[in-house]
Write an enzyme that holds these catalytic residues in place. Sequence first.
Site, PDB file in Angstrom:
ATOM      1  N   HIS A   1       3.757   5.680  10.144  1.00 37.85           N
ATOM      2  CA  HIS A   1       3.216   4.347  10.424  1.00 37.85           C
ATOM      3  C   HIS A   1       4.066   3.750  11.562  1.00 37.85           C
ATOM      4  O   HIS A   1       5.260   4.015  11.650  1.00 37.85           O
ATOM      5  CB  HIS A   1       3.367   3.515   9.148  1.00 37.85           C
ATOM      6  CG  HIS A   1       2.735   2.165   9.203  1.00 37.85           C
ATOM      7  ND1 HIS A   1       3.334   1.092   9.815  1.00 37.85           N
ATOM      8  CD2 HIS A   1       1.560   1.710   8.707  1.00 37.85           C
ATOM      9  CE1 HIS A   1       2.551   0.025   9.701  1.00 37.85           C
ATOM     10  NE2 HIS A   1       1.468   0.376   9.028  1.00 37.85           N
TER      11      HIS A   1
ATOM     12  N   GLN B   1       3.766   3.331   0.640  1.00 37.20           N
ATOM     13  CA  GLN B   1       2.562   3.843  -0.030  1.00 37.20           C
ATOM     14  C   GLN B   1       2.864   4.667  -1.279  1.00 37.20           C
ATOM     15  O   GLN B   1       1.944   5.161  -1.923  1.00 37.20           O
ATOM     16  CB  GLN B   1       1.734   4.706   0.945  1.00 37.20           C
ATOM     17  CG  GLN B   1       1.213   3.968   2.157  1.00 37.20           C
ATOM     18  CD  GLN B   1       0.122   2.944   1.834  1.00 37.20           C
ATOM     19  OE1 GLN B   1      -0.380   2.864   0.711  1.00 37.20           O
ATOM     20  NE2 GLN B   1      -0.241   2.137   2.814  1.00 37.20           N
TER      21      GLN B   1
ATOM     22  N   LYS C   1       1.773  -4.409  -1.594  1.00 40.36           N
ATOM     23  CA  LYS C   1       0.950  -3.223  -1.868  1.00 40.36           C
ATOM     24  C   LYS C   1       1.074  -2.783  -3.324  1.00 40.36           C
ATOM     25  O   LYS C   1       0.459  -1.815  -3.741  1.00 40.36           O
ATOM     26  CB  LYS C   1       1.386  -2.064  -0.960  1.00 40.36           C
ATOM     27  CG  LYS C   1       1.077  -2.299   0.518  1.00 40.36           C
ATOM     28  CD  LYS C   1       1.347  -1.042   1.301  1.00 40.36           C
ATOM     29  CE  LYS C   1       1.533  -1.260   2.782  1.00 40.36           C
ATOM     30  NZ  LYS C   1       0.334  -1.662   3.493  1.00 40.36           N
TER      31      LYS C   1
HETATM   32  N1  C6P Z   1       0.207  -0.086   5.992  1.00 38.81           N
HETATM   33  C1  C6P Z   1      -2.209   0.115   5.891  1.00 38.81           C
HETATM   34  O1  C6P Z   1      -3.350  -0.352   5.851  1.00 38.81           O
HETATM   35  P1  C6P Z   1       4.312  -4.007   5.807  1.00 38.81           P
HETATM   36  O2  C6P Z   1       3.203  -4.427   6.732  1.00 38.81           O
HETATM   37  O3  C6P Z   1       5.653  -4.262   6.380  1.00 38.81           O
HETATM   38  O4  C6P Z   1       4.133  -4.529   4.435  1.00 38.81           O
HETATM   39  O5  C6P Z   1       4.134  -2.408   5.622  1.00 38.81           O
HETATM   40  C2  C6P Z   1       4.131  -1.587   6.739  1.00 38.81           C
HETATM   41  C3  C6P Z   1       3.861  -0.174   6.366  1.00 38.81           C
HETATM   42  C4  C6P Z   1       4.884   0.757   6.466  1.00 38.81           C
HETATM   43  N2  C6P Z   1       4.693   2.032   6.115  1.00 38.81           N
HETATM   44  C5  C6P Z   1       3.529   2.485   5.653  1.00 38.81           C
HETATM   45  C6  C6P Z   1       3.390   3.925   5.248  1.00 38.81           C
HETATM   46  C7  C6P Z   1       2.444   1.608   5.536  1.00 38.81           C
HETATM   47  O6  C6P Z   1       1.286   2.063   5.069  1.00 38.81           O
HETATM   48  C8  C6P Z   1       2.604   0.249   5.927  1.00 38.81           C
HETATM   49  C9  C6P Z   1       1.448  -0.702   5.885  1.00 38.81           C
HETATM   50  C10 C6P Z   1      -1.023  -0.839   5.894  1.00 38.81           C
HETATM   51  O7  C6P Z   1      -2.009   1.327   5.908  1.00 38.81           O
HETATM   52  C11 C6P Z   1      -1.185  -1.896   6.937  1.00 38.81           C
HETATM   53  S1  C6P Z   1      -1.193  -1.252   8.565  1.00 38.81           S
END
Ligand code: C6P
Length: 407
Positions: free
Chosen positions: A123, A203, A226
Amino acid sequence: MNISSKVIRDLFPILHQKVKCRPLVYLDSAASSQKPIQVIEAMKLYYEWNHANVHRGVHTLAFRATEAYEAARLKTARFLHAKSEKEIIFTRGATAALNLVASSYARAVCKPGDEIIISEMEHHSNLLPWQQAAKATGAVLKYIPLQPNGTFSIEDVKKTITARTKVVSVSHVSNVLGMANPIKEMAAIAHKNGAVLVVDGAQSAPHFKVNVQELDCDFYAIAGHKMCGPTGIGVLYGREALLEQMEPNEYGGEMIEHVGLFDSSWKELPWKFEGGTPIIAGAIGLGAAIDFLEQVGMDNVAKHDEHLTRYAVERMKEMEDLTLYGPEDGRLGLITFNLKSIHPHDVATVLDTFGVAIRAGHHCCQPLMRHLDVVATARASFYLYNTEADVDQFLFALEKTIAFFQE
Ligand code: C6P
């Protein structure tokens, strides 16, 4: 699950609504999960009865707020199986947690020619902080090569990590491919080479039991929103000895011990990393989310999410002109796919007319999209409040979407 997903679903007020005249089927939990009544009530109680700033007042409300905030830290330490609550830093999210390690650890430790190792499946939140740290320090940013399906092999991990490697950072579960990476084995390889292992757990922590001591990782980042918690709260777990050696990344109120005109000293762990008024309501909400998940049981959550994913995949495999991304097996809670000749945004828009919410786009993983040779994909993600009936409605809507575009 011991508690049926129907009973669990009833605890999520937002799910009891119609969208486009149909019962809402929420399959976008990988982007952000919904919140049970327990979390909403815990935050309401805090704001209605217990709100004050923490760690500074001597009055009753300040005492109650501090107690609730620090209780959330204890719950988080237990949830991640950290050795001590000193190893739990509250941050704004997973992104902020990863940035904290990149700025306070990597920038201090890396010298020109050292290596920072990540993978193209990451990500952007686990890619950009390392790009910037490499630029700032002269370290070399290296990527573990990916197989055609986007995964990497442990053999390639062994080949990529060297004695010059200082930091390895990978996701526990990919937000596009859905499978778990071999974190324990990677920790052993990183440590053998004198490097630390950072894990992006955004995740994974929502879906299965995480034991940072068993994984033997050095840092672990999670996102509260999440995993049934509120937005604006995340956690960085860090090994105590490493956190001790790191400088704070933010300076100001709350995190100091003594302030002189030209020099100052910091509080002990974990507070030296929590400058300013902390995310009190967010942490309390996260604590309530952890209580809720533990009540359901993380093993039950994992079994349920795996079951729904397999149930959906089996039927999606039979659909014509549908491409699934990621490995054959091991998807945990999410399915990424495309329909031939239909842009994923169109797929998501038509599904919405059936009350089904999925995500479409590059999922903040542009390098992985290029590796998979797509500009974007659709993604359905499942969580403990979803039922087989939700999956049926999703698949029904998907078939209608295919038919609609074939007309
Ligand atoms: N992925 C998705 O729809 P934050 O935004 O800081 O809470 O998390 C960021 C983040 C970091 N690592 C992984 C593996 C993620 O999946 C995410 C957030 C969301 O897949 C929003 S792009």
